[in-house]
Design a protein around this motif. Structure first.
Motif, PDB file in Angstrom:
ATOM      1  N   SER A  76       0.826  -1.210   0.000  1.00  0.00           N
ATOM      2  CA  SER A  76       0.000   0.000   0.000  1.00  0.00           C
ATOM      3  C   SER A  76       0.856   1.253   0.000  1.00  0.00           C
ATOM      4  O   SER A  76       0.529   2.243  -0.671  1.00  0.00           O
ATOM      5  N   ALA A  77       1.941   1.235   0.753  1.00  0.00           N
ATOM      6  CA  ALA A  77       2.825   2.400   0.786  1.00  0.00           C
ATOM      7  C   ALA A  77       3.471   2.631  -0.581  1.00  0.00           C
ATOM      8  O   ALA A  77       3.577   3.777  -1.046  1.00  0.00           O
ATOM      9  N   LEU A  78       3.905   1.555  -1.232  1.00  0.00           N
ATOM     10  CA  LEU A  78       4.490   1.703  -2.573  1.00  0.00           C
ATOM     11  C   LEU A  78       3.470   2.203  -3.588  1.00  0.00           C
ATOM     12  O   LEU A  78       3.787   3.041  -4.446  1.00  0.00           O
ATOM     13  N   VAL A  99      -3.694   9.497  -0.754  1.00  0.00           N
ATOM     14  CA  VAL A  99      -4.107   9.592   0.649  1.00  0.00           C
ATOM     15  C   VAL A  99      -4.763   8.289   1.102  1.00  0.00           C
ATOM     16  O   VAL A  99      -4.483   7.789   2.202  1.00  0.00           O
ATOM     17  N   SER A 100      -5.612   7.712   0.266  1.00  0.00           N
ATOM     18  CA  SER A 100      -6.290   6.469   0.671  1.00  0.00           C
ATOM     19  C   SER A 100      -5.286   5.326   0.852  1.00  0.00           C
ATOM     20  O   SER A 100      -5.381   4.552   1.811  1.00  0.00           O
ATOM     21  N   GLN A 101      -4.302   5.234  -0.029  1.00  0.00           N
ATOM     22  CA  GLN A 101      -3.297   4.174   0.100  1.00  0.00           C
ATOM     23  C   GLN A 101      -2.388   4.414   1.300  1.00  0.00           C
ATOM     24  O   GLN A 101      -1.977   3.475   1.971  1.00  0.00           O
ATOM     25  N   THR A 102      -2.089   5.670   1.577  1.00  0.00           N
ATOM     26  CA  THR A 102      -1.269   5.990   2.745  1.00  0.00           C
ATOM     27  C   THR A 102      -2.005   5.655   4.029  1.00  0.00           C
ATOM     28  O   THR A 102      -1.422   5.098   4.970  1.00  0.00           O
ATOM     29  N   VAL A 103      -3.287   5.961   4.091  1.00  0.00           N
ATOM     30  CA  VAL A 103      -4.089   5.630   5.276  1.00  0.00           C
ATOM     31  C   VAL A 103      -4.174   4.120   5.447  1.00  0.00           C
ATOM     32  O   VAL A 103      -4.044   3.601   6.561  1.00  0.00           O
ATOM     33  N   LEU A 104      -4.385   3.397   4.358  1.00  0.00           N
ATOM     34  CA  LEU A 104      -4.438   1.927   4.455  1.00  0.00           C
ATOM     35  C   LEU A 104      -3.095   1.349   4.896  1.00  0.00           C
ATOM     36  O   LEU A 104      -3.062   0.403   5.689  1.00  0.00           O
ATOM     37  N   ALA A 105      -2.012   1.895   4.392  1.00  0.00           N
ATOM     38  CA  ALA A 105      -0.693   1.414   4.818  1.00  0.00           C
ATOM     39  C   ALA A 105      -0.489   1.659   6.301  1.00  0.00           C
ATOM     40  O   ALA A 105       0.026   0.789   7.024  1.00  0.00           O
ATOM     41  N   ALA A 106      -0.908   2.817   6.792  1.00  0.00           N
ATOM     42  CA  ALA A 106      -0.775   3.111   8.218  1.00  0.00           C
ATOM     43  C   ALA A 106      -1.654   2.187   9.061  1.00  0.00           C
ATOM     44  O   ALA A 106      -1.225   1.696  10.115  1.00  0.00           O
ATOM     45  N   LEU A 107      -2.874   1.918   8.607  1.00  0.00           N
ATOM     46  CA  LEU A 107      -3.756   1.009   9.348  1.00  0.00           C
ATOM     47  C   LEU A 107      -3.220  -0.417   9.372  1.00  0.00           C
ATOM     48  O   LEU A 107      -3.295  -1.106  10.397  1.00  0.00           O
ATOM     49  N   LEU A 108      -2.686  -0.872   8.248  1.00  0.00           N
ATOM     50  CA  LEU A 108      -2.102  -2.210   8.207  1.00  0.00           C
ATOM     51  C   LEU A 108      -0.865  -2.309   9.098  1.00  0.00           C
ATOM     52  O   LEU A 108      -0.637  -3.323   9.761  1.00  0.00           O
ATOM     53  N   ALA A 109      -0.070  -1.252   9.129  1.00  0.00           N
ATOM     54  CA  ALA A 109       1.106  -1.247  10.010  1.00  0.00           C
ATOM     55  C   ALA A 109       0.667  -1.264  11.476  1.00  0.00           C
ATOM     56  O   ALA A 109       1.269  -1.959  12.306  1.00  0.00           O
ATOM     57  N   LEU A 110      -0.386  -0.523  11.816  1.00  0.00           N
ATOM     58  CA  LEU A 110      -0.912  -0.540  13.180  1.00  0.00           C
ATOM     59  C   LEU A 110      -1.435  -1.927  13.546  1.00  0.00           C
ATOM     60  O   LEU A 110      -1.185  -2.430  14.648  1.00  0.00           O
ATOM     61  N   LEU A 111      -2.133  -2.558  12.616  1.00  0.00           N
ATOM     62  CA  LEU A 111      -2.631  -3.911  12.850  1.00  0.00           C
ATOM     63  C   LEU A 111      -1.472  -4.896  13.029  1.00  0.00           C
ATOM     64  O   LEU A 111      -1.530  -5.789  13.877  1.00  0.00           O
ATOM     65  N   LEU A 112      -0.425  -4.721  12.256  1.00  0.00           N
ATOM     66  CA  LEU A 112       0.771  -5.550  12.393  1.00  0.00           C
ATOM     67  C   LEU A 112       1.391  -5.387  13.777  1.00  0.00           C
ATOM     68  O   LEU A 112       1.768  -6.369  14.431  1.00  0.00           O
ATOM     69  N   ILE A 113       1.467  -4.158  14.257  1.00  0.00           N
ATOM     70  CA  ILE A 113       2.016  -3.907  15.594  1.00  0.00           C
ATOM     71  C   ILE A 113       1.142  -4.545  16.662  1.00  0.00           C
ATOM     72  O   ILE A 113       1.642  -5.156  17.619  1.00  0.00           O
ATOM     73  N   LEU A 114      -0.177  -4.443  16.512  1.00  0.00           N
ATOM     74  CA  LEU A 114      -1.080  -5.035  17.498  1.00  0.00           C
ATOM     75  C   LEU A 114      -0.989  -6.560  17.513  1.00  0.00           C
ATOM     76  O   LEU A 114      -0.991  -7.182  18.571  1.00  0.00           O
ATOM     77  N   VAL A 115      -0.910  -7.174  16.327  1.00  0.00           N
ATOM     78  CA  VAL A 115      -0.807  -8.640  16.251  1.00  0.00           C
ATOM     79  C   VAL A 115       0.505  -9.108  16.871  1.00  0.00           C
ATOM     80  O   VAL A 115       0.533 -10.047  17.668  1.00  0.00           O
ATOM     81  N   ALA A 116       1.595  -8.447  16.522  1.00  0.00           N
ATOM     82  CA  ALA A 116       2.897  -8.838  17.071  1.00  0.00           C
ATOM     83  C   ALA A 116       2.941  -8.605  18.577  1.00  0.00           C
ATOM     84  O   ALA A 116       3.508  -9.411  19.321  1.00  0.00           O
ATOM     85  N   GLY A 117       2.345  -7.522  19.048  1.00  0.00           N
ATOM     86  CA  GLY A 117       2.321  -7.244  20.481  1.00  0.00           C
ATOM     87  C   GLY A 117       1.516  -8.265  21.248  1.00  0.00           C
ATOM     88  O   GLY A 117       1.912  -8.709  22.336  1.00  0.00           O
TER      89      GLY A 117
END
Length: 137
Positions: free
Chosen positions: A57-59, A74-92
């Motif tokens: 999404s970031a690319l 903007v939509s792809q940047t927001v999705l990339a940020a949400l996916l990164a947040l979800l990744l952090i939550l899953v790993a945490g």
């Protein structure tokens, strides 16, 4: 006008597609887990998929910014940020469960050692070892 419509259409289409892929992925994993009540997808695979989706999404967002499509960027940047947040939550969450499981196992080992040490004294005040319960997944 056509460029604005193209921009909005791409934003809706790509965002909807990525969300649909994630929903299908989670649904398929839930269906696989349901009969057995076990985790079929290891955490590393889940983290890989989320990381790959976030990077993709970031690319895409960067490519659309170079193409001059601001809404899609903007939509792809927001999705990339949400996916990164979800990744952090899953790993945490996985890290928290692993730490809890290790603490539980070390407590069991410590109690078993104490029990075995008290058996050597033969003073009659030994308590039996704690029964091992299955750690929730």
């Amino acid at each position: 006008m056509p460029k604005g419509m193209l921009d909005l259409g791409l934003a809706v289409l790509l965002s909807g597609g990525e969300v649909a892929v994630l929903v299908v992925l989670w649904f398929v994993e839930a269906v696989r887990q349901w009969p057995n009540r076990v985790e079929t997808t290891p955490g590393s695979t889940r983290r890989f998929v989320l990381g790959l989706g976030s990077a993709f999404s970031a690319l895409l967002g960067h490519g659309f910014s170079e193409a001059g499509l601001p809404v899609t960027t903007v939509s792809q940047t927001v999705l990339a940020a949400l996916l990164a947040l979800l990744l952090i939550l899953v790993a945490g969450t996985e890290g928290y469960e692993r730490v809890g499981r290790n603490l539980y196992r070390s407590r069991l080992r410590r109690e078993r050692r104490r029990w075995h040490a008290s058996q050597g004294r033969r003073d009659g005040h030994a308590s039996p070892p704690v029964r091992r319960r299955r750690w929730p997944r």
